[in-house]
Design a protein around this motif. Sequence first.
Motif, PDB file in Angstrom:
ATOM      1  N   SER A 225       1.002 -10.172   6.226  1.00 54.90           N
ATOM      2  CA  SER A 225       0.493 -11.224   5.341  1.00 54.90           C
ATOM      3  C   SER A 225       1.590 -12.203   4.950  1.00 54.90           C
ATOM      4  O   SER A 225       1.320 -13.170   4.219  1.00 54.90           O
ATOM      5  N   GLY A 226       2.816 -11.953   5.419  1.00 52.75           N
ATOM      6  CA  GLY A 226       3.934 -12.810   5.038  1.00 52.75           C
ATOM      7  C   GLY A 226       4.568 -12.415   3.724  1.00 52.75           C
ATOM      8  O   GLY A 226       5.303 -13.193   3.124  1.00 52.75           O
ATOM      9  N   GLY A 227       4.279 -11.200   3.274  1.00 46.73           N
ATOM     10  CA  GLY A 227       4.855 -10.726   2.023  1.00 46.73           C
ATOM     11  C   GLY A 227       4.080 -11.183   0.798  1.00 46.73           C
ATOM     12  O   GLY A 227       4.619 -11.200  -0.317  1.00 46.73           O
ATOM     13  N   ALA A 228       2.807 -11.517   0.979  1.00 44.17           N
ATOM     14  CA  ALA A 228       1.987 -11.982  -0.141  1.00 44.17           C
ATOM     15  C   ALA A 228       1.392 -10.792  -0.896  1.00 44.17           C
ATOM     16  O   ALA A 228       1.019  -9.783  -0.308  1.00 44.17           O
ATOM     17  N   GLY A 229       1.294 -10.931  -2.201  1.00 43.50           N
ATOM     18  CA  GLY A 229       0.653  -9.903  -2.995  1.00 43.50           C
ATOM     19  C   GLY A 229       1.554  -8.719  -3.291  1.00 43.50           C
ATOM     20  O   GLY A 229       2.761  -8.743  -3.066  1.00 43.50           O
ATOM     21  N   ASP A 230       0.933  -7.663  -3.786  1.00 44.10           N
ATOM     22  CA  ASP A 230       1.637  -6.456  -4.209  1.00 44.10           C
ATOM     23  C   ASP A 230       1.665  -5.453  -3.062  1.00 44.10           C
ATOM     24  O   ASP A 230       0.616  -4.927  -2.672  1.00 44.10           O
ATOM     25  N   PRO A 231       2.849  -5.141  -2.514  1.00 46.28           N
ATOM     26  CA  PRO A 231       2.894  -4.216  -1.378  1.00 46.28           C
ATOM     27  C   PRO A 231       2.522  -2.785  -1.755  1.00 46.28           C
ATOM     28  O   PRO A 231       2.111  -1.996  -0.903  1.00 46.28           O
ATOM     29  N   GLU A 232       2.651  -2.454  -3.040  1.00 46.43           N
ATOM     30  CA  GLU A 232       2.396  -1.072  -3.453  1.00 46.43           C
ATOM     31  C   GLU A 232       0.910  -0.732  -3.446  1.00 46.43           C
ATOM     32  O   GLU A 232       0.546   0.437  -3.309  1.00 46.43           O
ATOM     33  N   ALA A 233       0.048  -1.719  -3.585  1.00 47.48           N
ATOM     34  CA  ALA A 233      -1.385  -1.445  -3.685  1.00 47.48           C
ATOM     35  C   ALA A 233      -1.916  -0.765  -2.425  1.00 47.48           C
ATOM     36  O   ALA A 233      -2.578   0.274  -2.497  1.00 47.48           O
ATOM     37  N   ALA A 234      -1.627  -1.356  -1.261  1.00 46.17           N
ATOM     38  CA  ALA A 234      -2.136  -0.783  -0.008  1.00 46.17           C
ATOM     39  C   ALA A 234      -1.478   0.547   0.298  1.00 46.17           C
ATOM     40  O   ALA A 234      -2.132   1.492   0.778  1.00 46.17           O
ATOM     41  N   VAL A 235      -0.181   0.658   0.015  1.00 40.81           N
ATOM     42  CA  VAL A 235       0.525   1.912   0.293  1.00 40.81           C
ATOM     43  C   VAL A 235       0.024   3.022  -0.625  1.00 40.81           C
ATOM     44  O   VAL A 235      -0.195   4.164  -0.176  1.00 40.81           O
ATOM     45  N   ASP A 236      -0.167   2.722  -1.902  1.00 44.41           N
ATOM     46  CA  ASP A 236      -0.673   3.735  -2.826  1.00 44.41           C
ATOM     47  C   ASP A 236      -2.064   4.215  -2.413  1.00 44.41           C
ATOM     48  O   ASP A 236      -2.382   5.402  -2.518  1.00 44.41           O
ATOM     49  N   HIS A 237      -2.891   3.288  -1.944  1.00 42.17           N
ATOM     50  CA  HIS A 237      -4.239   3.658  -1.501  1.00 42.17           C
ATOM     51  C   HIS A 237      -4.158   4.615  -0.302  1.00 42.17           C
ATOM     52  O   HIS A 237      -4.871   5.627  -0.260  1.00 42.17           O
ATOM     53  N   ALA A 238      -3.290   4.303   0.644  1.00 43.11           N
ATOM     54  CA  ALA A 238      -3.164   5.140   1.834  1.00 43.11           C
ATOM     55  C   ALA A 238      -2.573   6.510   1.497  1.00 43.11           C
ATOM     56  O   ALA A 238      -3.038   7.540   2.001  1.00 43.11           O
ATOM     57  N   LEU A 239      -1.571   6.534   0.631  1.00 44.85           N
ATOM     58  CA  LEU A 239      -0.946   7.809   0.267  1.00 44.85           C
ATOM     59  C   LEU A 239      -1.885   8.667  -0.575  1.00 44.85           C
ATOM     60  O   LEU A 239      -1.826   9.900  -0.505  1.00 44.85           O
ATOM     61  N   ALA A 240      -2.757   8.036  -1.352  1.00 47.04           N
ATOM     62  CA  ALA A 240      -3.746   8.798  -2.120  1.00 47.04           C
ATOM     63  C   ALA A 240      -4.670   9.571  -1.183  1.00 47.04           C
ATOM     64  O   ALA A 240      -5.071  10.710  -1.478  1.00 47.04           O
ATOM     65  N   LEU A 241      -4.990   8.973  -0.051  1.00 46.24           N
ATOM     66  CA  LEU A 241      -5.835   9.655   0.930  1.00 46.24           C
ATOM     67  C   LEU A 241      -5.103  10.862   1.513  1.00 46.24           C
ATOM     68  O   LEU A 241      -5.691  11.935   1.701  1.00 46.24           O
ATOM     69  N   VAL A 242      -3.815  10.705   1.784  1.00 38.50           N
ATOM     70  CA  VAL A 242      -3.025  11.823   2.304  1.00 38.50           C
ATOM     71  C   VAL A 242      -2.996  12.967   1.295  1.00 38.50           C
ATOM     72  O   VAL A 242      -3.175  14.135   1.658  1.00 38.50           O
ATOM     73  N   ARG A 243      -2.784  12.634   0.039  1.00 39.08           N
ATOM     74  CA  ARG A 243      -2.735  13.683  -0.980  1.00 39.08           C
ATOM     75  C   ARG A 243      -4.082  14.376  -1.132  1.00 39.08           C
ATOM     76  O   ARG A 243      -4.146  15.586  -1.355  1.00 39.08           O
ATOM     77  N   GLU A 244      -5.162  13.615  -0.981  1.00 34.48           N
ATOM     78  CA  GLU A 244      -6.498  14.205  -1.082  1.00 34.48           C
ATOM     79  C   GLU A 244      -6.743  15.202   0.043  1.00 34.48           C
ATOM     80  O   GLU A 244      -7.328  16.266  -0.166  1.00 34.48           O
ATOM     81  N   VAL A 245      -6.274  14.860   1.251  1.00 33.36           N
ATOM     82  CA  VAL A 245      -6.529  15.717   2.412  1.00 33.36           C
ATOM     83  C   VAL A 245      -5.560  16.887   2.470  1.00 33.36           C
ATOM     84  O   VAL A 245      -5.957  18.037   2.645  1.00 33.36           O
ATOM     85  N   TRP A 246      -4.257  16.623   2.325  1.00 36.32           N
ATOM     86  CA  TRP A 246      -3.245  17.653   2.557  1.00 36.32           C
ATOM     87  C   TRP A 246      -2.721  18.298   1.288  1.00 36.32           C
ATOM     88  O   TRP A 246      -1.994  19.285   1.361  1.00 36.32           O
ATOM     89  N   GLY A 247      -3.080  17.745   0.140  1.00 34.09           N
ATOM     90  CA  GLY A 247      -2.597  18.327  -1.102  1.00 34.09           C
ATOM     91  C   GLY A 247      -3.389  19.525  -1.557  1.00 34.09           C
ATOM     92  O   GLY A 247      -2.989  20.230  -2.477  1.00 34.09           O
ATOM     93  N   ARG A 248      -4.507  19.779  -0.919  1.00 35.16           N
ATOM     94  CA  ARG A 248      -5.317  20.946  -1.273  1.00 35.16           C
ATOM     95  C   ARG A 248      -4.622  22.216  -0.832  1.00 35.16           C
ATOM     96  O   ARG A 248      -3.946  22.260   0.184  1.00 35.16           O
ATOM     97  N   SER A 249      -4.825  23.284  -1.603  1.00 34.17           N
ATOM     98  CA  SER A 249      -4.282  24.579  -1.197  1.00 34.17           C
ATOM     99  C   SER A 249      -5.070  25.094  -0.009  1.00 34.17           C
ATOM    100  O   SER A 249      -6.277  24.884   0.100  1.00 34.17           O
ATOM    101  N   VAL A 250      -4.375  25.765   0.882  1.00 31.45           N
ATOM    102  CA  VAL A 250      -5.019  26.289   2.089  1.00 31.45           C
ATOM    103  C   VAL A 250      -5.364  27.745   1.876  1.00 31.45           C
ATOM    104  O   VAL A 250      -4.492  28.574   1.595  1.00 31.45           O
ATOM    105  N   ALA A 251      -6.636  28.092   1.991  1.00 33.04           N
ATOM    106  CA  ALA A 251      -7.065  29.473   1.806  1.00 33.04           C
ATOM    107  C   ALA A 251      -6.577  30.334   2.955  1.00 33.04           C
ATOM    108  O   ALA A 251      -6.564  29.898   4.103  1.00 33.04           O
ATOM    109  N   PRO A 252      -6.134  31.568   2.671  1.00 30.95           N
ATOM    110  CA  PRO A 252      -5.674  32.443   3.737  1.00 30.95           C
ATOM    111  C   PRO A 252      -6.791  32.787   4.704  1.00 30.95           C
ATOM    112  O   PRO A 252      -7.943  32.914   4.318  1.00 30.95           O
TER     113      PRO A 252
END
Length: 232
Positions: free
Chosen positions: A160-187
Motif C-alpha cells: 500500500s506504500g506504507g499507508a495506514g496502521d501496519p499493526e492492524a493487519a498483522v494483529d488480525h493475522a496473528l489472532a487467527l494463529v493464536r486461535e488455531v494453535w494456542g489451544r491445548s492439545v488433548a493426549p
Amino acid sequence: MREVLAQAAFQLFLERGFERTTVDDIVARAGVGRRSFFRYFPSKEDAVFPDHERCLAEMTEFLAAADDGDPVGAVCDAARIVLRMYAANPEFSVQRYRLTREVPGLRTYELSVVRRYEQTLAGHLRGRFGEGGDGELRAEVTAASVVAAHNNGLRLWLRSGGAGDPEAAVDHALALVREVWGRSVAPAPAVPFPVSHSEGGGADGEVIVMVARKGAPMWRVVQQIEAAVGEN
C-alpha cells in the motif's frame, strides 16, 4: 558508520540499480575505505538489510525472558518486534520491499533471513512443547504459521506504500494463529495391539501391549486395557 554505509548503499541502489552498484561506489559515496564496509557488511546484500541482525538479537532476548504459560502468545509477540522495526522507517521499508521484488538475489537473501526468524521461534517452542515427535512437529508448524501470518499483514502494508496502521493487519493475522494453535492439545488415546503368543501358544499366553502418549490420564489407559481384555 553502519547507518552511513547502509544509507549510501541504498541511495546508490535506487539511483543506479543494485547490479550496477559496486562496493567501491558505496564507500566513495560514504567517504570511507573498503575495510570499513566489510567490517560491517560481508556483502552488498547485507547492506540492504542492515537491521535484521539487531532484530534477531532482540527477538532472542525477548523469548528468553518470556512467560512459559503462553508459548504461542510469546512467539506472536516476538514477531511484532520485526513489525516495529519495519514500521519505524516506513519510507525505507517500502523502498526496500520494491527493490527486493526487482532483484532476484535480494529476494533469495530475504528468504534466508525469514528462515532465521522462523528457526528462532521454532527453537523457543520446541523448548516448551518438547523435542521430537508431535512436540517438535507442533513447534515447527506453529512457527511457520506465525511467520506466514506476520508476513501476510506486513506485505499488505508495504504494497500500500506504507499507508495506514501496519499493526492492524498483522494483529488480525496473528489472532487467527493464536486461535488455531494456542489451544491445548488433548493426549491421544491409548492404543492396544497384540504382540506375540507364549511358546505354548493358545489364548492363555497372549500378551497385550499398551501404547499411550506421555501424560495420558490413567483412567483412559485402564479403560483401554479393560476394553482389549474384554474383546479377547
